[in-house]
Design a protein around this motif. Sequence first.
Motif, PDB file in Angstrom:
ATOM      1  N   SER A  19     -30.947 -40.118 -46.994  1.00  0.00           N
ATOM      2  CA  SER A  19     -29.829 -39.204 -46.743  1.00  0.00           C
ATOM      3  C   SER A  19     -28.535 -39.992 -46.570  1.00  0.00           C
ATOM      4  O   SER A  19     -28.556 -41.192 -46.284  1.00  0.00           O
ATOM      5  CB  SER A  19     -30.096 -38.382 -45.482  1.00  0.00           C
ATOM      6  N   SER A  20     -27.424 -39.295 -46.716  1.00  0.00           N
ATOM      7  CA  SER A  20     -26.122 -39.924 -46.471  1.00  0.00           C
ATOM      8  C   SER A  20     -26.096 -40.565 -45.087  1.00  0.00           C
ATOM      9  O   SER A  20     -25.451 -41.590 -44.884  1.00  0.00           O
ATOM     10  CB  SER A  20     -25.002 -38.888 -46.575  1.00  0.00           C
ATOM     11  N   GLY A  21     -26.791 -39.949 -44.133  1.00  0.00           N
ATOM     12  CA  GLY A  21     -26.803 -40.454 -42.762  1.00  0.00           C
ATOM     13  C   GLY A  21     -27.245 -41.904 -42.673  1.00  0.00           C
ATOM     14  O   GLY A  21     -26.586 -42.723 -42.035  1.00  0.00           O
ATOM     15  N   GLN A  76     -22.869 -33.982 -54.958  1.00  0.00           N
ATOM     16  CA  GLN A  76     -22.940 -32.525 -54.928  1.00  0.00           C
ATOM     17  C   GLN A  76     -21.661 -31.933 -54.328  1.00  0.00           C
ATOM     18  O   GLN A  76     -21.137 -30.930 -54.811  1.00  0.00           O
ATOM     19  CB  GLN A  76     -24.162 -32.126 -54.087  1.00  0.00           C
ATOM     20  N   VAL A  77     -21.172 -32.589 -53.287  1.00  0.00           N
ATOM     21  CA  VAL A  77     -19.928 -32.152 -52.646  1.00  0.00           C
ATOM     22  C   VAL A  77     -18.757 -32.249 -53.629  1.00  0.00           C
ATOM     23  O   VAL A  77     -17.898 -31.378 -53.697  1.00  0.00           O
ATOM     24  CB  VAL A  77     -19.622 -33.025 -51.414  1.00  0.00           C
ATOM     25  N   ASN A 121     -19.646 -36.001 -46.004  1.00  0.00           N
ATOM     26  CA  ASN A 121     -19.490 -34.816 -46.856  1.00  0.00           C
ATOM     27  C   ASN A 121     -18.330 -33.932 -46.417  1.00  0.00           C
ATOM     28  O   ASN A 121     -17.245 -34.444 -46.225  1.00  0.00           O
ATOM     29  CB  ASN A 121     -20.826 -34.061 -46.923  1.00  0.00           C
ATOM     30  N   CYS A 159     -32.756 -29.342 -41.923  1.00  0.00           N
ATOM     31  CA  CYS A 159     -31.550 -30.175 -41.887  1.00  0.00           C
ATOM     32  C   CYS A 159     -31.774 -31.378 -40.981  1.00  0.00           C
ATOM     33  O   CYS A 159     -31.275 -32.467 -41.246  1.00  0.00           O
ATOM     34  CB  CYS A 159     -30.367 -29.367 -41.365  1.00  0.00           C
ATOM     35  N   THR A 160     -32.500 -31.189 -39.904  1.00  0.00           N
ATOM     36  CA  THR A 160     -32.748 -32.251 -38.938  1.00  0.00           C
ATOM     37  C   THR A 160     -34.012 -33.038 -39.294  1.00  0.00           C
ATOM     38  O   THR A 160     -34.097 -34.233 -39.037  1.00  0.00           O
ATOM     39  CB  THR A 160     -32.879 -31.642 -37.518  1.00  0.00           C
ATOM     40  N   PHE A 188     -27.917 -38.487 -34.852  1.00  0.00           N
ATOM     41  CA  PHE A 188     -28.847 -38.693 -35.965  1.00  0.00           C
ATOM     42  C   PHE A 188     -30.254 -38.562 -35.358  1.00  0.00           C
ATOM     43  O   PHE A 188     -31.117 -37.891 -35.904  1.00  0.00           O
ATOM     44  CB  PHE A 188     -28.618 -40.063 -36.606  1.00  0.00           C
ATOM     45  N   CYS A 223     -27.872 -26.015 -38.420  1.00  0.00           N
ATOM     46  CA  CYS A 223     -27.878 -27.122 -39.380  1.00  0.00           C
ATOM     47  C   CYS A 223     -26.711 -28.075 -39.143  1.00  0.00           C
ATOM     48  O   CYS A 223     -26.910 -29.258 -38.928  1.00  0.00           O
ATOM     49  CB  CYS A 223     -27.840 -26.546 -40.796  1.00  0.00           C
ATOM     50  N   HIS A 224     -25.499 -27.551 -39.202  1.00  0.00           N
ATOM     51  CA  HIS A 224     -24.277 -28.350 -39.053  1.00  0.00           C
ATOM     52  C   HIS A 224     -23.461 -27.857 -37.862  1.00  0.00           C
ATOM     53  O   HIS A 224     -23.459 -26.664 -37.587  1.00  0.00           O
ATOM     54  CB  HIS A 224     -23.396 -28.227 -40.302  1.00  0.00           C
ATOM     55  N   ASN A 259     -21.636 -37.121 -50.947  1.00  0.00           N
ATOM     56  CA  ASN A 259     -22.582 -37.124 -52.054  1.00  0.00           C
ATOM     57  C   ASN A 259     -21.952 -36.436 -53.259  1.00  0.00           C
ATOM     58  O   ASN A 259     -20.942 -35.732 -53.131  1.00  0.00           O
ATOM     59  CB  ASN A 259     -23.926 -36.516 -51.637  1.00  0.00           C
ATOM     60  N   HIS A 274     -16.593 -26.528 -52.056  1.00  0.00           N
ATOM     61  CA  HIS A 274     -16.022 -27.586 -51.218  1.00  0.00           C
ATOM     62  C   HIS A 274     -14.589 -27.952 -51.578  1.00  0.00           C
ATOM     63  O   HIS A 274     -13.964 -28.718 -50.865  1.00  0.00           O
ATOM     64  CB  HIS A 274     -16.928 -28.824 -51.246  1.00  0.00           C
ATOM     65  N   LYS A 319     -35.300 -41.611 -39.571  1.00  0.00           N
ATOM     66  CA  LYS A 319     -35.038 -41.514 -38.129  1.00  0.00           C
ATOM     67  C   LYS A 319     -35.986 -42.412 -37.344  1.00  0.00           C
ATOM     68  O   LYS A 319     -35.613 -43.024 -36.356  1.00  0.00           O
ATOM     69  CB  LYS A 319     -35.125 -40.051 -37.686  1.00  0.00           C
TER      70      LYS A 319
HETATM   71  O1  NCC Z   1     -26.093 -32.004 -44.369  1.00  0.00           O
HETATM   72  P1  NCC Z   1     -25.368 -33.283 -44.654  1.00  0.00           P
HETATM   73  O2  NCC Z   1     -26.310 -34.190 -45.609  1.00  0.00           O
HETATM   74  O3  NCC Z   1     -23.996 -33.188 -45.177  1.00  0.00           O
HETATM   75  O4  NCC Z   1     -25.345 -34.119 -43.294  1.00  0.00           O
HETATM   76  C1  NCC Z   1     -24.890 -35.458 -43.242  1.00  0.00           C
HETATM   77  C2  NCC Z   1     -25.933 -36.325 -42.576  1.00  0.00           C
HETATM   78  O5  NCC Z   1     -26.114 -35.957 -41.217  1.00  0.00           O
HETATM   79  C3  NCC Z   1     -27.487 -36.046 -40.841  1.00  0.00           C
HETATM   80  N1  NCC Z   1     -27.916 -34.730 -40.292  1.00  0.00           N
HETATM   81  C4  NCC Z   1     -27.315 -33.575 -40.684  1.00  0.00           C
HETATM   82  C5  NCC Z   1     -27.711 -32.367 -40.140  1.00  0.00           C
HETATM   83  C6  NCC Z   1     -28.719 -32.353 -39.175  1.00  0.00           C
HETATM   84  N2  NCC Z   1     -29.088 -31.211 -38.571  1.00  0.00           N
HETATM   85  N3  NCC Z   1     -29.312 -33.507 -38.808  1.00  0.00           N
HETATM   86  C7  NCC Z   1     -28.923 -34.690 -39.345  1.00  0.00           C
HETATM   87  O6  NCC Z   1     -29.477 -35.734 -38.969  1.00  0.00           O
HETATM   88  C8  NCC Z   1     -28.261 -36.474 -42.075  1.00  0.00           C
HETATM   89  O7  NCC Z   1     -28.500 -37.858 -42.015  1.00  0.00           O
HETATM   90  C9  NCC Z   1     -27.308 -36.173 -43.219  1.00  0.00           C
HETATM   91  O8  NCC Z   1     -27.447 -37.093 -44.287  1.00  0.00           O
HETATM   92  C10 NCC Z   1     -26.541 -35.611 -47.435  1.00  0.00           C
HETATM   93  O9  NCC Z   1     -27.340 -36.426 -46.941  1.00  0.00           O
HETATM   94  O10 NCC Z   1     -25.633 -35.921 -48.222  1.00  0.00           O
HETATM   95  C11 NCC Z   1     -26.678 -34.133 -46.977  1.00  0.00           C
HETATM   96  O11 NCC Z   1     -25.810 -33.300 -47.776  1.00  0.00           O
HETATM   97  C12 NCC Z   1     -26.078 -31.884 -47.788  1.00  0.00           C
HETATM   98  C13 NCC Z   1     -25.033 -31.176 -48.685  1.00  0.00           C
HETATM   99  O12 NCC Z   1     -25.114 -31.659 -50.022  1.00  0.00           O
HETATM  100  C14 NCC Z   1     -23.620 -31.473 -48.140  1.00  0.00           C
HETATM  101  O13 NCC Z   1     -23.517 -31.144 -46.775  1.00  0.00           O
HETATM  102  C15 NCC Z   1     -22.580 -30.635 -48.869  1.00  0.00           C
HETATM  103  O14 NCC Z   1     -22.771 -29.271 -48.666  1.00  0.00           O
HETATM  104  C16 NCC Z   1     -27.498 -31.604 -48.233  1.00  0.00           C
HETATM  105  N4  NCC Z   1     -27.754 -30.162 -48.231  1.00  0.00           N
HETATM  106  C17 NCC Z   1     -28.137 -29.482 -49.304  1.00  0.00           C
HETATM  107  O15 NCC Z   1     -28.303 -30.002 -50.390  1.00  0.00           O
HETATM  108  C18 NCC Z   1     -28.346 -27.994 -49.128  1.00  0.00           C
HETATM  109  C19 NCC Z   1     -28.442 -32.280 -47.249  1.00  0.00           C
HETATM  110  O16 NCC Z   1     -29.785 -32.072 -47.673  1.00  0.00           O
HETATM  111  C20 NCC Z   1     -28.164 -33.759 -47.135  1.00  0.00           C
END
Ligand code: NCC
Length: 276
Positions: free
Chosen positions: A192-194, A104-105, A81, A234-235, A213, A223-224, A102, A111, A246
């Motif tokens: 998840s993208s992960g 959404q991004v 993302n 987030c985790t 992960f 979160c990030h 994803n 973004h 996981k």
């Molecule tokens: O947060 P995101 O994921 O972009 O993170 C990428 C992958 O990293 C792992 N992760 C992340 C944070 C954390 N604390 N622990 C983790 O293990 C996850 O495996 C995650 O998939 C997504 O999966 O695409 C996601 O995207 C976000 C968001 O759309 C993007 O960051 C863009 O802003 C989603 N957040 C929301 O919709 C609010 C998130 O749920 C999943």
Amino acid sequence: RPKLSGPKLLCQIKENVEVQTLTSDLQPFSSLPWASQLPMSQLTSDLGPYRSCAVVSSAGSLRYSGLGKEIDSHDAVLRFNAAPTTDFEKDVGSKTTIRLINSQVMASDDHRFLSSSLYSSGALVAWDPAPFSADLSQWYNRTDYPIFTQYQRYRRLHPMQPFYILHPRFEWQIWQRIQDNMAEPIQRNPPSSGLLGTILMMSLCEVVHVYEFLPSRRKTELCHYYQRFYDAACTLGAYHPLLYEKNLVKRMNQGSDHDIYTHGRVTLPGFRQLNC
Ligand code: NCC
């Protein structure tokens, strides 16, 4: 349901999950006027094989990890993302071979997907939470976010950058593996993208190292690594079946628990290395 051992689980995924991307000759896309913007061949025939790979989760626990050098030492690095490298090189490295995003991004104004240089290194791979049926026409007419209009715009602006779209079958094949390996019913939302990115890299690399992960001793509600925003979901997951993902990755891990604790590092074999 008996719990599969790590090697059996790996083989089950290898045999039931296939990375597939949309190509210009695939129906119903092939009859659309913009079909030629799609790649002519599959991602897996264009990229790799790589020897050693890194998958960099976006978790807050990467902050102050000092893992940047180790991450960059791999032959290919996958990021997610809007996760940046600039200003965070020490912790996450600077190499980006593939960025999995994803829909959404791609669609959200914050973004700046079409104009930000964050997306310009390496190959892009996009996905959208498609209906469970994975029926392409049904999905095309009702995507979660406008993945196809944004794809066309991006391709016009950056025609030379490789850019793939995952076939929705891929996300649901993985979802099915999660469900089949869990005793209770899981939510019918895509992984998840992960996890998508991890299995994508297992298809391209001899060995895959996934960072944070499975959280290390740095585990945090941050979160990030790149944002001052705190949320344990987030985790642990909410929309995505993240906790189950996981659990699955923990069972497939061929590295030590100590590696997880100190480096947040999981070591997975590439599918080609498995003798199933
Ligand atoms: O947060 P995101 O994921 O972009 O993170 C990428 C992958 O990293 C792992 N992760 C992340 C944070 C954390 N604390 N622990 C983790 O293990 C996850 O495996 C995650 O998939 C997504 O999966 O695409 C996601 O995207 C976000 C968001 O759309 C993007 O960051 C863009 O802003 C989603 N957040 C929301 O919709 C609010 C998130 O749920 C999943």
